[in-house]
Scaffold this active site. Structure first.
Site, PDB file in Angstrom:
ATOM      1  N   HIS A 100       0.812  -1.215   0.000  1.00 11.46           N
ATOM      2  CA  HIS A 100       0.000   0.000   0.000  1.00 11.46           C
ATOM      3  C   HIS A 100       0.848   1.269   0.000  1.00 11.46           C
ATOM      4  O   HIS A 100       0.338   2.358   0.272  1.00 11.46           O
ATOM      5  CB  HIS A 100      -0.950   0.001   1.207  1.00 11.46           C
ATOM      6  CG  HIS A 100      -2.223   0.734   0.968  1.00 11.46           C
ATOM      7  ND1 HIS A 100      -2.411   2.041   1.321  1.00 11.46           N
ATOM      8  CD2 HIS A 100      -3.386   0.343   0.380  1.00 11.46           C
ATOM      9  CE1 HIS A 100      -3.627   2.429   0.991  1.00 11.46           C
ATOM     10  NE2 HIS A 100      -4.238   1.421   0.420  1.00 11.46           N
ATOM     11  N   ASP A 169      -7.434   4.486   9.188  1.00  7.24           N
ATOM     12  CA  ASP A 169      -8.790   4.468   8.627  1.00  7.24           C
ATOM     13  C   ASP A 169      -9.039   3.231   7.778  1.00  7.24           C
ATOM     14  O   ASP A 169     -10.185   2.823   7.596  1.00  7.24           O
ATOM     15  CB  ASP A 169      -9.027   5.720   7.775  1.00  7.24           C
ATOM     16  CG  ASP A 169      -9.204   6.965   8.632  1.00  7.24           C
ATOM     17  OD1 ASP A 169      -9.781   6.848   9.735  1.00  7.24           O
ATOM     18  OD2 ASP A 169      -8.762   8.052   8.209  1.00  7.24           O
ATOM     19  N   GLU A 283     -12.333  13.441  13.452  1.00  7.84           N
ATOM     20  CA  GLU A 283     -11.724  13.731  12.154  1.00  7.84           C
ATOM     21  C   GLU A 283     -12.534  14.825  11.474  1.00  7.84           C
ATOM     22  O   GLU A 283     -13.428  15.426  12.064  1.00  7.84           O
ATOM     23  CB  GLU A 283     -11.648  12.478  11.272  1.00  7.84           C
ATOM     24  CG  GLU A 283     -10.572  11.489  11.672  1.00  7.84           C
ATOM     25  CD  GLU A 283     -10.207  10.509  10.564  1.00  7.84           C
ATOM     26  OE1 GLU A 283     -10.612  10.732   9.386  1.00  7.84           O
ATOM     27  OE2 GLU A 283      -9.521   9.509  10.866  1.00  7.84           O
TER      28      GLU A 283
END
Length: 536
Positions: A100, A169, A283
Site C-alpha cells: 500500500h 482508517d 476527524e
C-alpha cells in the site's frame, strides 16, 4: 534478463550455503523454475511475483526486483538479510506488506523484496492469544509484522472481545508497514498513533541480526524503527496494546462554512481527554458545497434515513465536515444519547446539518473497505493515487486554508477525500523517528485523490493532480507554513535532511549502526550512500 535472474538466485544460494544456514536442495532445474530454499522460506523469480513486487498502491512508479522472498518466519528474514549484507555488492532488500505504499517506498530495484504477507499463516499453529500483563495493567498480543490489522482485529475480538486501541482508517495494511510510518486515525488525539501503542518489537537489522527491543531493552532501535521508514530494520514481530472492544458506535457528521469555527471545535474536542464527556474519534474533511447532497449523503446514509440540507441553500464554495464518534456497549447504551447531545450542544456547526447513524464497532472500523469493494467493482481502485499527506502546525492552519483550500484548490475538491483533523503532540513519543511540527497541536491534512484514466475532466488527470500537489508544497515553502510530510516522498538526500532537521544527525547515526551498507528500504531514497558511523 532470465540469465540475470538465475544468476541472482544462484548468488544468494551460494552466500547462504557459505555461512552455514539451512537450505533446501536446489539443482539447476529448480533455479530455472525460479525457486530456491532459504531456510524455511522460498526465493522466487516467478514473473507474477516479480511483477507484483515491482508496483504498489500508488501506481506512480515501478521498480523491478531480481527476486521475491517468501519467508516463514523471522529466522528466514534474518538469513536472507545476513546473506545480502555479506555479499560483495550489498544486495538491496525491502520488506513489503500489503503493497500500500504510494511512491515505491517498498520497492527494491535490482534487489530482493521480502513478501511479509504470508509468514504468520505458515506458522499458524504458533499464533499467540492475547495476554494480560499485571505490570502493564492491560492486555497485549504478539503479531507477525506482515499481518494485516483487519486480521489482528478479528483474532483479538474472537479471543476475549479485545481490540487494539489506535487505528488507521483502512485496516488492510500490515502491522510492520504502519509502525514504520506512524499509523494514525481519529483515535490518535486520545491514544496517540499506533507507534505509541506498542510494547515490544523484533527487528531484523541490516546486518541480519534479530534484535528484541522495547523502551527499556535496546531502546535505540526500538524507537528508531518506530516511524523509521524501514531504514533500520524489518519489523517481524510487534507486541500491540489491547483494550476491551466496544460493541457499537454512534457516528456523527456536522457541516461548517466558517473554517475558524470548524478548527476551534475540533481543537476543543481533542482537549477533552477524560471521562464520558468526550468523543472517541475526531476527524474532518473538506467538501465542495456544489454536488454535496448526493455525493456525501449516499456514502453515509441509507435510503431509509433521508436527510434534507436546506440549511445549505445559501452556502457555496468550500465547506468543512466534522466527523466524530461515540463508542458504547450495553452498560453505557442508556447514556450515549445524553452524552452526544451535551457534546454537540457546545459546537458551532451550521444549524440543521447534524446527521447521525449507528452501527457495530467493527463495521465502523472497516468502513473504508466497503468503499474499496465498490471502487473495485467499477475498475476504479487500481488507478494512480497521487496522495499528499502533510502535518501542519495549528498556528498556521488558517493560513493553509486561505492558501490551499480557498486558493490552490478553489472549489476543485473532486478526485477523492481531503481529510483534516488535529492531534495532540504529547501523545507522540519524541524518541520515535517520526517528524512532526514543533507545536502542541498539529493537523493532518491528507489529499487522498485518485486519477482515473480516461476521465473527461482534465482536473482529475494524473498530471493535474500532481501539479496541484507541487503547488501546495510550493505554497507551504513560500509562506513558511512549517509543514512536514507524513508518508514522506522526497527526491534527494538533501531534501530528507531538511525534512528531519535537527533530528537528521541521530537518524543517520542509527542508520550507520544498524544498516551500515544502506541496503534496506532503498525505495525511500533517503541515503545516497552508506552513512558514516561517527566515533563515540
Amino acid at each position: 534478463m532470465a540469465r540475470c535472474l538465475v544468476f541472482m538466485v544462484f548468488l544468494i544460494y551460494c552466500l547462504i550455503s557459505t555461512v552455514g544456514l539451512p537450505v533446501e536442495p536446489a539443482d539447476e532445474a529448480a533455479m530455472q523454475l525460479g525457486g530456491v530454499g532459504v531456510g524455511g522460506g522460498r526465493l522466487s523469480v516467478e514473473p507474477s511475483d516479480v511483477m507484483e513486487a515491482s508496483r504498489d498502491f500508488g501506481r506512480l512508479t515501478s521498480a523491478e526486483p531480481l527476486a521475491v522472498f517468501h519467508p516463514r518466519g523471522a529466522g528466514d528474514v534474518a538469513a536472507l538479510v545476513k546473506a545480502a549484507y555479506g555479499s560483495a555488492s550489498g544486495i538491496r532488500v525491502s520488506a513489503r506488506g500489503h503493497g500500500h505504499s504510494i511512491s515505491g517506498q517498498a520497492q527494491a530495484a535490482g534487489g530482493v523484496v521480502v513478501d511479509m504477507s504470508h509468514g504468520w499463516r505458515a506458522e499458524a499453529a504458533e499464533r499467540t492469544l492475547p495476554v494480560y500483563s499485571p505490570a502493564l495493567g492491560g492486555h497485549y498480543i504478539d503479531v507477525w509484522g506482515g499481518e494485516l490489522w483487519i486480521d489482528v482485529l478479528n483474532w483479538t475480538l474472537a479471543h476475549g472481545g479485545l481490540a487494539p486501541r489506535s487505528w488507521t482508517d483502512y485496516l488492510y495494511l500490515s502491522v510492520g508497514g504502519t509502525l514504520s510510518n506512524a499509523g494514525i486515525s481519529g483515535q490518535a488525539f486520545h491514544h496517540g498513533p499506533q507507534i505509541s501503542n506498542v510494547y515490544e518489537l523484533d527487528v531484523v537489522t541490516g546486518k541480519g541480526e534479530v534484535v528484541t527491543c522495547s523502551e527499556s531493552n535496546n531502546p535505540d532501535i526500538f524507537f528508531g524503527a518506530l516511524g523509521g521508514l524501514g531504514q533500520l530494520g524489518i519489523i517481524t514481530r510487534a507486541r500491540i496494546a489491547l483494550e476491551p472492544a466496544p460493541h457499537r458506535v454512534r457516528w456523527i457528521r456536522a457541516l461548517y462554512s466558517n473554517f475558524t469555527e470548524f478548527t476551534a471545535d475540533q481543537e476543543r474536542l481533542i482537549s477533552l481527554q477524560h471521562g464520558g464527556r468526550r468523543f472517541d474519534y475526531v476527524e474532518g474533511f473538506v467538501v465542495a458545497a456544489e454536488g454535496l447532497i448526493n455525493n456525501w449523503r449516499s456514502s453515509f446514509f441509507s435510503p431509509q434515513n433521508p436527510v434534507k440540507l436546506s440549511s445549505l441553500k445559501h452556502h457555496s464554495g468550500v465547506l468543512y465536515c466534522l466527523e466524530v464518534t461515540k463508542n458504547y456497549d450495553d452498560s453505557t447504551a442508556g447514556t450515549v444519547d445524553q452524552d452526544v447531545e451535551a457534546l454537540l450542544g457546545e459546537l458551532d456547526f451550521i444549524p440543521g446539518t447534524v446527521f447521525t447513524t449507528d452501527l457495530p464497532y467493527v463495521d465502523f472500523l472497516d468502513r473504508v473497505h466497503k468503499a474499496e469493494l465498490k471502487l473495485r467493482g467499477k475498475g476504479m481502485w487500481e488507478v494512480p493515487h497521487p496522495w499528499l499527506n502533510l502535518f501542519v502546525p495549528a498556528s498556521r492552519i488558517a493560513d493553509f486554508d486561505r492558501g490551499v483550500f480557498r486558493g490552490v484548490l478553489g472549489s476543485r475538491t473532486a478526485g477523492g477525500p481531503i481529510l483534516i483533523y488535529p492531534m495532540n503532540k504529547h501523545k507522540w513519543d519524541p524518541r520515535s523517528s517520526v517528524v512532526t511540527p514543533e507545536e502542541d497541536v498539529f493537523y493532518l491534512v491528507a489529499f487522498l485523490r485518485s486519477a482515473v484514466p480516461g476521465s473527461t475532466d482534465p482536473a482529475q488527470s494524473l498530471e493535474a493532480l500532481e501539479r496541484q500537489n507541487r503547488e501546495i508544497l510550493e505554497f507551504c515553502d513560500e509562506a513558511g507554513i512549517g509543514a512536514k510530510q507524513y508518508l514522506p516522498n522526497h527526491k534527494a538526500q538533501r531534501e530528507w535532511e531538511a525534512h528531519f532537521g535537527a533530528r537528521w544527525a541521530r537518524f543517520a547515526r542509527l542508520k550507520a549502526e544498524f544498516d551500515p551498507r544502506a541496503m534496506l528500504a532503498t525505495g525511500q531514497g533517503i541515503f545516497d550512500s552508506p552513512p558514516l558511523l561517527a566515533e563515540s
